[in-house]
Design an enzyme around this catalytic site. Structure first.
Site, PDB file in Angstrom:
ATOM      1  N   HIS A   1     -18.839  61.109  25.470  1.00  0.00           N
ATOM      2  CA  HIS A   1     -20.032  61.714  26.080  1.00  0.00           C
ATOM      3  C   HIS A   1     -21.279  60.988  25.562  1.00  0.00           C
ATOM      4  O   HIS A   1     -21.324  60.594  24.390  1.00  0.00           O
ATOM      5  CB  HIS A   1     -20.092  63.210  25.734  1.00  0.00           C
ATOM      6  CG  HIS A   1     -21.131  63.926  26.541  1.00  0.00           C
ATOM      7  ND1 HIS A   1     -22.464  63.846  26.237  1.00  0.00           N
ATOM      8  CD2 HIS A   1     -21.029  64.692  27.650  1.00  0.00           C
ATOM      9  CE1 HIS A   1     -23.151  64.544  27.135  1.00  0.00           C
ATOM     10  NE2 HIS A   1     -22.304  65.067  28.010  1.00  0.00           N
TER      11      HIS A   1
ATOM     12  N   GLU B   1     -21.176  60.083  34.336  1.00  0.00           N
ATOM     13  CA  GLU B   1     -22.348  60.855  33.923  1.00  0.00           C
ATOM     14  C   GLU B   1     -23.524  59.915  33.668  1.00  0.00           C
ATOM     15  O   GLU B   1     -23.703  59.443  32.534  1.00  0.00           O
ATOM     16  CB  GLU B   1     -22.045  61.609  32.628  1.00  0.00           C
ATOM     17  CG  GLU B   1     -20.958  62.646  32.754  1.00  0.00           C
ATOM     18  CD  GLU B   1     -21.273  63.857  31.892  1.00  0.00           C
ATOM     19  OE1 GLU B   1     -21.253  64.967  32.429  1.00  0.00           O
ATOM     20  OE2 GLU B   1     -21.575  63.687  30.702  1.00  0.00           O
TER      21      GLU B   1
END
Ligand code: PGA
Length: 247
Positions: free
Chosen positions: A91, A161
């Site tokens: 992430h 993302e």
């Protein structure tokens, strides 16, 4: 559709975690939706221990180490032991604290060896006019996946993302056309990295200000397989509406 609710550190209170879990269980009965909750580590253990529903759990990260003298680290094996099925790896909020592509690759391997399905996050910091952001995505995917065995590669879920779209509102998220193009690009790169025809079954998710207002458009006009939801997943009203709009 796979909905991964990334609670980040938004939830600091067990009572709130339990309420969101109850909501997740109710919503998981919606047609065609699989709900994965990614709570802070201690809550994951508590909630998963009582889980008899269709909801499953994801670690928000795993340690790059497998154990030993590493204060504060949580190895993949520990997450698997308390009931996690998935592990978010790479992430951007972890990359910002030092996770390089090489570290991300190690974490992926640990997750897989311990039976967790990794959700590998990739995303560019900004979009340029010359398409350099495509090279960023190719590089992140390649370095993370190339050291895995062919069988392991086929198990990795990709979450696209873009950093510029994270933590904002629906109007700052990606446009459906741009997302559609990126999902196809990721599938093309996966077709080069994954064995045989296995990339056809690979799941590609989107994350970055997915909210009730844009979720339908993002899902309808692209071949995306699901979403990684941050802030909208910890607000019960938004999360309910988001799942409803999608189902
Ligand atoms: P956001 O976060 O939905 O709050 O933009 C998504 C993510 O970082 O996973």
């Amino acid at each position: 559709m796979l909905i991964v609710a990334n609670w980040k550190a938004y939830i600091e209170d067990l009572a709130k975690a339990k309420k969101l879990f109850a909501l997740g269980k109710r919503l998981s009965s919606a047609a065609g939706i699989s709900i994965v909750l990614a709570p802070p580590a201690p809550f994951l253990g508590i909630l998963a221990a009582k889980n008899k529903s269709a909801v499953t759990f994801a670690a928000q990260d795993v340690s790059r180490t497998t154990g030993g003298a590493n204060t504060g680290e949580v190895p993949a094996q520990a997450y698997a032991a308390v009931g996690a099925t998935y592990a978010i790896v790479g992430h951007s909020e972890r990359r910002a604290t030092g996770d390089t592509d090489a570290i991300v690759a190690e974490k992926l391997a640990h997750a897989l060896v311990n039976g967790l399905t990794p959700i590998l996050c990739v995303g560019e910091r900004e979009r340029d006019g010359e398409g350099r952001y495509l090279a960023v995505i190719r590089e992140e995917l390649t370095v993370a996946i190339e050291s895995l065995t062919p069988k392991e590669r086929a198990k990795v879920i990709i979450a696209y993302e873009p950093l510029w779209a994270i933590g904002k509102t629906a109007d700052a998220a990606i446009e459906p056309d741009d997302l559609g193009e990126m999902v196809l690009y990721i599938r093309k790169v996966l077709a080069e990295l994954l064995p045989g025809k296995s990339s056809r079954g690979a799941l590609v998710l989107y994350g970055g200000s997915a909210e009730p207002d844009n979720i339908r458009a993002l899902a309808a006009s692209t071949s995306v397989d699901g979403f990684l939801i941050g802030h909208a997943s910890v607000d019960p009203h938004s999360f309910s509406l988001l799942v409803k709009n999608l189902s």
